[in-house]
Design a protein around this motif. Structure first.
Motif, PDB file in Angstrom:
ATOM      1  N   TRP A 261       3.444  13.234 -10.462  1.00  0.00           N
ATOM      2  CA  TRP A 261       4.884  13.009 -10.428  1.00  0.00           C
ATOM      3  C   TRP A 261       5.321  12.422  -9.094  1.00  0.00           C
ATOM      4  O   TRP A 261       6.113  11.487  -9.036  1.00  0.00           O
ATOM      5  N   ARG A 262       4.788  12.935  -8.009  1.00  0.00           N
ATOM      6  CA  ARG A 262       5.202  12.449  -6.693  1.00  0.00           C
ATOM      7  C   ARG A 262       4.549  11.124  -6.321  1.00  0.00           C
ATOM      8  O   ARG A 262       4.949  10.493  -5.343  1.00  0.00           O
ATOM      9  N   GLY A 263       3.546  10.716  -7.087  1.00  0.00           N
ATOM     10  CA  GLY A 263       2.874   9.451  -6.837  1.00  0.00           C
ATOM     11  C   GLY A 263       3.228   8.411  -7.878  1.00  0.00           C
ATOM     12  O   GLY A 263       4.348   7.889  -7.890  1.00  0.00           O
ATOM     13  N   PRO A 264       2.294   8.110  -8.792  1.00  0.00           N
ATOM     14  CA  PRO A 264       2.557   7.040  -9.770  1.00  0.00           C
ATOM     15  C   PRO A 264       3.723   7.328 -10.702  1.00  0.00           C
ATOM     16  O   PRO A 264       4.458   6.415 -11.075  1.00  0.00           O
ATOM     17  N   GLY A 265       3.934   8.583 -11.070  1.00  0.00           N
ATOM     18  CA  GLY A 265       5.035   8.886 -11.979  1.00  0.00           C
ATOM     19  C   GLY A 265       6.381   8.491 -11.405  1.00  0.00           C
ATOM     20  O   GLY A 265       7.181   7.811 -12.048  1.00  0.00           O
ATOM     21  N   ARG A 266       6.645   8.900 -10.176  1.00  0.00           N
ATOM     22  CA  ARG A 266       7.915   8.567  -9.539  1.00  0.00           C
ATOM     23  C   ARG A 266       8.035   7.061  -9.296  1.00  0.00           C
ATOM     24  O   ARG A 266       9.104   6.482  -9.459  1.00  0.00           O
ATOM     25  N   ARG A 267       6.923   6.423  -8.900  1.00  0.00           N
ATOM     26  CA  ARG A 267       6.974   4.969  -8.677  1.00  0.00           C
ATOM     27  C   ARG A 267       7.303   4.231  -9.965  1.00  0.00           C
ATOM     28  O   ARG A 267       8.116   3.298  -9.972  1.00  0.00           O
ATOM     29  N   HIS A 268       6.658   4.634 -11.066  1.00  0.00           N
ATOM     30  CA  HIS A 268       6.947   3.991 -12.346  1.00  0.00           C
ATOM     31  C   HIS A 268       8.418   4.157 -12.713  1.00  0.00           C
ATOM     32  O   HIS A 268       9.079   3.220 -13.184  1.00  0.00           O
ATOM     33  N   LEU A 269       8.948   5.370 -12.502  1.00  0.00           N
ATOM     34  CA  LEU A 269      10.353   5.642 -12.830  1.00  0.00           C
ATOM     35  C   LEU A 269      11.277   4.790 -11.970  1.00  0.00           C
ATOM     36  O   LEU A 269      12.213   4.163 -12.485  1.00  0.00           O
ATOM     37  N   GLU A 270      11.039   4.738 -10.678  1.00  0.00           N
ATOM     38  CA  GLU A 270      11.908   3.987  -9.773  1.00  0.00           C
ATOM     39  C   GLU A 270      11.889   2.496 -10.083  1.00  0.00           C
ATOM     40  O   GLU A 270      12.931   1.834 -10.080  1.00  0.00           O
ATOM     41  N   GLN A 271      10.699   1.960 -10.366  1.00  0.00           N
ATOM     42  CA  GLN A 271      10.602   0.533 -10.649  1.00  0.00           C
ATOM     43  C   GLN A 271      11.306   0.186 -11.958  1.00  0.00           C
ATOM     44  O   GLN A 271      12.004  -0.828 -12.051  1.00  0.00           O
ATOM     45  N   ALA A 272      11.154   1.046 -12.969  1.00  0.00           N
ATOM     46  CA  ALA A 272      11.825   0.802 -14.243  1.00  0.00           C
ATOM     47  C   ALA A 272      13.342   0.895 -14.097  1.00  0.00           C
ATOM     48  O   ALA A 272      14.087   0.067 -14.639  1.00  0.00           O
ATOM     49  N   LEU A 273      13.808   1.885 -13.344  1.00  0.00           N
ATOM     50  CA  LEU A 273      15.249   2.026 -13.147  1.00  0.00           C
ATOM     51  C   LEU A 273      15.806   0.874 -12.323  1.00  0.00           C
ATOM     52  O   LEU A 273      16.950   0.453 -12.526  1.00  0.00           O
ATOM     53  N   GLY A 274      15.011   0.319 -11.413  1.00  0.00           N
ATOM     54  CA  GLY A 274      15.445  -0.857 -10.679  1.00  0.00           C
ATOM     55  C   GLY A 274      15.721  -2.033 -11.597  1.00  0.00           C
ATOM     56  O   GLY A 274      16.699  -2.774 -11.411  1.00  0.00           O
ATOM     57  N   VAL A 275      14.874  -2.199 -12.606  1.00  0.00           N
ATOM     58  CA  VAL A 275      15.092  -3.266 -13.599  1.00  0.00           C
ATOM     59  C   VAL A 275      16.372  -3.010 -14.374  1.00  0.00           C
ATOM     60  O   VAL A 275      17.190  -3.912 -14.582  1.00  0.00           O
ATOM     61  N   LEU A 276      16.578  -1.783 -14.810  1.00  0.00           N
ATOM     62  CA  LEU A 276      17.761  -1.453 -15.599  1.00  0.00           C
ATOM     63  C   LEU A 276      19.040  -1.584 -14.778  1.00  0.00           C
ATOM     64  O   LEU A 276      20.071  -2.033 -15.285  1.00  0.00           O
ATOM     65  N   CYS A 277      18.988  -1.201 -13.505  1.00  0.00           N
ATOM     66  CA  CYS A 277      20.167  -1.310 -12.644  1.00  0.00           C
ATOM     67  C   CYS A 277      20.570  -2.757 -12.415  1.00  0.00           C
ATOM     68  O   CYS A 277      21.741  -3.041 -12.148  1.00  0.00           O
ATOM     69  N   ALA A 278      19.608  -3.668 -12.508  1.00  0.00           N
ATOM     70  CA  ALA A 278      19.893  -5.089 -12.286  1.00  0.00           C
ATOM     71  C   ALA A 278      20.376  -5.807 -13.540  1.00  0.00           C
ATOM     72  O   ALA A 278      20.792  -6.967 -13.464  1.00  0.00           O
ATOM     73  N   ALA A 279      20.343  -5.139 -14.691  1.00  0.00           N
ATOM     74  CA  ALA A 279      20.763  -5.768 -15.936  1.00  0.00           C
ATOM     75  C   ALA A 279      22.283  -5.978 -15.957  1.00  0.00           C
ATOM     76  O   ALA A 279      23.021  -5.171 -15.386  1.00  0.00           O
ATOM     77  N   PRO A 280      22.762  -7.051 -16.594  1.00  0.00           N
ATOM     78  CA  PRO A 280      24.219  -7.290 -16.650  1.00  0.00           C
ATOM     79  C   PRO A 280      24.985  -6.145 -17.305  1.00  0.00           C
ATOM     80  O   PRO A 280      26.126  -5.870 -16.938  1.00  0.00           O
ATOM     81  N   ASP A 281      24.367  -5.492 -18.279  1.00  0.00           N
ATOM     82  CA  ASP A 281      25.005  -4.375 -18.977  1.00  0.00           C
ATOM     83  C   ASP A 281      24.392  -3.052 -18.530  1.00  0.00           C
ATOM     84  O   ASP A 281      24.121  -2.165 -19.342  1.00  0.00           O
ATOM     85  N   ALA A 282      24.197  -2.905 -17.212  1.00  0.00           N
ATOM     86  CA  ALA A 282      23.502  -1.742 -16.677  1.00  0.00           C
ATOM     87  C   ALA A 282      24.180  -0.430 -17.062  1.00  0.00           C
ATOM     88  O   ALA A 282      23.509   0.541 -17.411  1.00  0.00           O
ATOM     89  N   ASP A 283      25.510  -0.382 -16.999  1.00  0.00           N
ATOM     90  CA  ASP A 283      26.202   0.876 -17.317  1.00  0.00           C
ATOM     91  C   ASP A 283      25.858   1.359 -18.714  1.00  0.00           C
ATOM     92  O   ASP A 283      25.574   2.545 -18.928  1.00  0.00           O
ATOM     93  N   GLN A 284      25.876   0.459 -19.669  1.00  0.00           N
ATOM     94  CA  GLN A 284      25.591   0.842 -21.055  1.00  0.00           C
ATOM     95  C   GLN A 284      24.134   1.264 -21.218  1.00  0.00           C
ATOM     96  O   GLN A 284      23.843   2.301 -21.829  1.00  0.00           O
ATOM     97  N   ARG A 285      23.220   0.477 -20.668  1.00  0.00           N
ATOM     98  CA  ARG A 285      21.795   0.797 -20.808  1.00  0.00           C
ATOM     99  C   ARG A 285      21.461   2.145 -20.168  1.00  0.00           C
ATOM    100  O   ARG A 285      20.756   2.970 -20.748  1.00  0.00           O
ATOM    101  N   LEU A 286      21.946   2.360 -18.960  1.00  0.00           N
ATOM    102  CA  LEU A 286      21.636   3.593 -18.248  1.00  0.00           C
ATOM    103  C   LEU A 286      22.270   4.807 -18.917  1.00  0.00           C
ATOM    104  O   LEU A 286      21.640   5.866 -19.039  1.00  0.00           O
ATOM    105  N   SER A 287      23.508   4.665 -19.365  1.00  0.00           N
ATOM    106  CA  SER A 287      24.190   5.786 -20.015  1.00  0.00           C
ATOM    107  C   SER A 287      23.496   6.168 -21.312  1.00  0.00           C
ATOM    108  O   SER A 287      23.274   7.360 -21.589  1.00  0.00           O
ATOM    109  N   GLU A 288      23.138   5.188 -22.118  1.00  0.00           N
ATOM    110  CA  GLU A 288      22.449   5.475 -23.377  1.00  0.00           C
ATOM    111  C   GLU A 288      21.082   6.102 -23.114  1.00  0.00           C
ATOM    112  O   GLU A 288      20.649   7.001 -23.839  1.00  0.00           O
TER     113      GLU A 288
END
Length: 204
Positions: free
Chosen positions: A151-178
């Motif tokens: 969790w503190r290694g690859p798990g957290r990195r995978h989560l952070e990188q994926a959330l970075g993609v979602l945060c950059a999406a034009p419809d980020a609020d909808q994607r993240l909330s869902e």
């Protein structure tokens, strides 16, 4: 973890949320009188101290909730506020929970960026780990340390990188909330609030 910049502070209490809860806001707070992020609101509803990492919430789910809270706009944050009560008691015991959750976030990122080979690789790694741990016993200290290191290694990195993609999406609020709503729903099923599901699914 990072969040989208430049969002204003929230004001007022969301409809249907007890008045005793703090005012919704971004990031961490020193005291409920100053407001609270979504996870701090969950801490207010559970025993223990005021924190954004309450003991009753699985660390992977808490990490997801913190980024979503800090990244969405005021209206979306207020709409998510009722989830605080469920987040306060959301800690499945299964060892496969964390890779399943992270895998679901990675899958959501792949919907936003289908050509990402890194996301595809991370998704496969999460599913493979979840499959190995699906029927594993809680284990002893060695198993707990192994899960913590993942969790503190690859798990957290995978989560952070994926959330970075979602945060950059034009419809980020909808994607993240869902994504967060779906994660809370699946977690409720894993903790006995419904038929247990061994799979997380992102909204398509």
């Amino acid at each position: 973890m990072t969040a989208l910049p430049g969002r204003g502070a929230s004001v007022g209490s969301p409809a249907g949320v007890p008045d005793s809860l703090p005012v919704p806001g971004r990031f961490a707070h020193l005291h409920p009188d100053d407001g609270a992020c979504l996870m701090e609101a969950a801490a207010v509803l559970s025993p223990g101290r005021f924190t954004d990492s309450p003991a009753g919430t699985h660390p992977a789910l808490a990490a997801l909730a913190r980024v979503v809270n800090d990244s969405v706009g005021d209206d979306a944050r207020r709409a998510l506020w009722p989830l605080a009560a469920e987040l306060a008691a959301a800690r499945p015991a299964g060892r496969d929970y964390a890779p399943l959750l992270v895998g679901a976030v990675v899958d959501a990122a792949r919907l936003a960026r289908p050509a990402s080979r890194r996301a595809a690789r991370h998704g496969r790694a999460c599913r493979a780990r979840a499959a190995r741990l699906a029927h594993a016993s809680p284990g002893g200290p060695a198993a707990r340390i192994g899960d913590l290191l993942w969790w503190r290694g690859p798990g957290r990195r995978h989560l952070e990188q994926a959330l970075g993609v979602l945060c950059a999406a034009p419809d980020a609020d909808q994607r993240l909330s869902e994504l967060l709503r779906e994660a809370v729903t699946r977690t409720r099923e894993c903790t006995g609030g419904g038929a247990r599901s061994r799979e997380f699914r992102c909204n398509r």
